[in-house]
Design a protein around this motif. Structure first.
Motif, mmCIF file in Angstrom:
data_model
loop_
_atom_site.group_PDB
_atom_site.id
_atom_site.type_symbol
_atom_site.label_atom_id
_atom_site.label_comp_id
_atom_site.label_asym_id
_atom_site.label_seq_id
_atom_site.Cartn_x
_atom_site.Cartn_y
_atom_site.Cartn_z
ATOM 1 N N LYS A 124 17.948 14.635 32.164
ATOM 2 C CA LYS A 124 17.141 15.750 31.656
ATOM 3 C C LYS A 124 17.773 17.102 31.923
ATOM 4 C CE LYS A 124 13.782 13.847 33.856
ATOM 5 N NZ LYS A 124 12.483 13.405 34.274
ATOM 6 N N ASP A 149 13.472 9.259 28.881
ATOM 7 C CA ASP A 149 12.408 9.578 29.826
ATOM 8 C C ASP A 149 11.086 9.013 29.274
ATOM 9 O OD1 ASP A 149 11.284 10.755 32.027
ATOM 10 O OD2 ASP A 149 12.058 12.766 31.609
ATOM 11 N N SER A 150 10.256 8.437 30.117
ATOM 12 C CA SER A 150 9.060 7.737 29.612
ATOM 13 C C SER A 150 8.113 8.672 28.860
ATOM 14 C CB SER A 150 8.319 7.053 30.760
ATOM 15 O OG SER A 150 7.827 8.011 31.669
ATOM 16 N N GLU A 151 7.957 9.889 29.362
ATOM 17 C CA GLU A 151 7.045 10.842 28.707
ATOM 18 C C GLU A 151 7.578 11.245 27.341
ATOM 19 O OE1 GLU A 151 8.235 11.058 31.706
ATOM 20 O OE2 GLU A 151 6.515 11.034 33.053
ATOM 21 N N GLU A 220 10.622 18.256 32.842
ATOM 22 C CA GLU A 220 10.189 17.551 31.624
ATOM 23 C C GLU A 220 9.546 18.486 30.609
ATOM 24 O OE1 GLU A 220 9.626 13.109 33.586
ATOM 25 O OE2 GLU A 220 7.849 14.181 32.887
HETATM 26 MG MG MG Z 1 9.469 11.038 33.345
#
Ligand code: MG
Length: 381
Positions: A124, A149-151, A220
């Motif tokens: 990120k 990234d999961s989000e 994020e």
């Molecule tokens: Mg994350």
């Protein structure tokens, strides 16, 4: 049949090994190159299993050691930042998974984009510090950036097939980390081992500490701003302690779409590798009867200043997100070595953000110079 050739930068880390797990389970992706830091023995095992054309390690000593270990195999061994670029731009690869930790991910990602590789982005820091350069470059080179990234994968999945102009808001979820609900007095006394206990996700050490300070959520927000071309004030962080909603999007008509699932990084990795297709995955499906409820909270930005600093950095723009990120990288390294306390991570970020001069629209050189100035400043902290 081989569908795709990928290079994995950061192959022995948490995302790297889970990427290779997805490759192993699916059997139709070829690994072109692997790059790791100092875990030579683990990299040797990966080379034997996945047979890449090229492998990269951090140092010349590491490369010499690895060469001996795999002398029976047809693999080119390289090292250092030059080697990492070679791994990122190898002809054979269609896609590069960027799973190295920290700002060292920037230059290889840029070189991979210039070489027309699609990017599965797990680093990120690249977008946080150089989003204004990377997104433009990706567009010019017709390169797709798939979030790992999961989000961001959740947001990407929620936006699939939608008109982006009708997006009103991104609702970025957060677990709140291991210290959710605690006060400053409690944070004064936390130990490294406490910060390394994430309630829901199994991740690398740096990102686990970042989750406990909420710096991770801040990074994020800035990352989402670039990836989805949404201003940071349209990105709202919502604490969702069970980590089953991985993020949501709200459209102009008030409709909200969420992406949910049991927390497992293989899902966003696999989605990025096979987009727009879905493959089966042996993750336990959500059982809503067992789950019972999903709860929501407002993040406490006064106690967990990581998120507040990130919004401040996003608002300021220029090289300030780089200052925020570099100060955090430096501070977390010190915290992991047990040289500073938990709250001193915030102090270091604050000190760097209020001291290092502002640069508007920084070039890559200026971003890397800013990083160095932060490290120099904090070495006298
Ligand atoms: Mg994350």
């Amino acid at each position: 049949m081989i569908m795709k050739n990928i290079s994995v930068l950061g192959s022995t880390g948490s995302i790297g090994t889970q990427t290779l797990q997805v490759v192993r389970d699916n059997k139709d992706i070829q690994v072109a190159a692997l790059a790791a830091g100092t875990r030579i023995d683990e990299l040797e095992k990966q080379i034997r299993e996945f047979k890449p054309q090229l492998a990269c390690v951090a140092t010349k000593e590491g490369a010499d050691e690895l060469k001996l270990l795999v002398s029976d195999m047809n693999v080119k061994i390289v090292y250092g930042s030059k080697g990492l670029i070679e791994a990122a731009t190898l002809d054979l690869a269609d896609m590069v998974v960027t799973a190295v930790v920290g700002m060292m991910g920037i230059v290889p990602t840029i070189e991979a984009i210039k070489a027309h590789k699609d990017i599965a982005l797990a680093n990120k820091e690249t977008l946080v510090t150089a989003g204004h350069i990377i997104m433009k470059l990706a567009k010019e080179n017709h390169v797709c950036i798939y979030p790992v990234d999961s989000e961001h994968s959740a947001i990407f999945q929620c936006l699939h097939g939608e008109n982006k102009k009708e997006l009103d808001k991104i609702l970025l979820t957060a677990s709140g980390g291991p210290f959710r609900g605690k006060d400053i007095e409690f944070l004064k006394h936390v130990q490294l081992k406490d910060a390394l206990k994430h309630p829901n996700w199994t991740m690398g050490k740096k990102i686990t500490v970042d989750s406990s300070t909420m710096v991770n959520k801040g990074l994020e927000v800035i990352e989402a701003q670039w990836l989805f071309d949404v201003p940071f004030d349209k990105i709202q962080v919502i604490v969702q302690p069970q980590s089953v909603i991985h993020s949501m999007v709200q459209f102009v008509d008030g409709s909200v779409i969420a992406q949910m699932g049991n927390p497992d990084m293989r899902l966003p990795i696999q989605y990025a590798l096979y987009y727009p297709n879905r493959r089966t995955l042996d993750i336990k499906p959500l059982d809503f009867y067992e789950l019972g409820q999903i709860t929501f909270e407002k993040p406490n930005m006064e106690t967990f200043k990581g998120l507040a600093y990130a919004y401040k950095a996003a608002r300021a723009g220029g090289n300030v997100p780089t200052i925020f990120n570099a100060a955090n990288e430096y501070a977390v390294r010190y915290f992991l070595d047990e040289k500073i306390t938990f709250l001193q991570i915030y102090d270091m970020i604050e000190y760097a953000m209020s001291t290092i001069p502002f640069i508007d629209n920084p070039s890559i050189e200026q971003i890397l110079e800013t990083e160095q100035s932060v490290y120099e400043l904090l070495s006298n902290f």
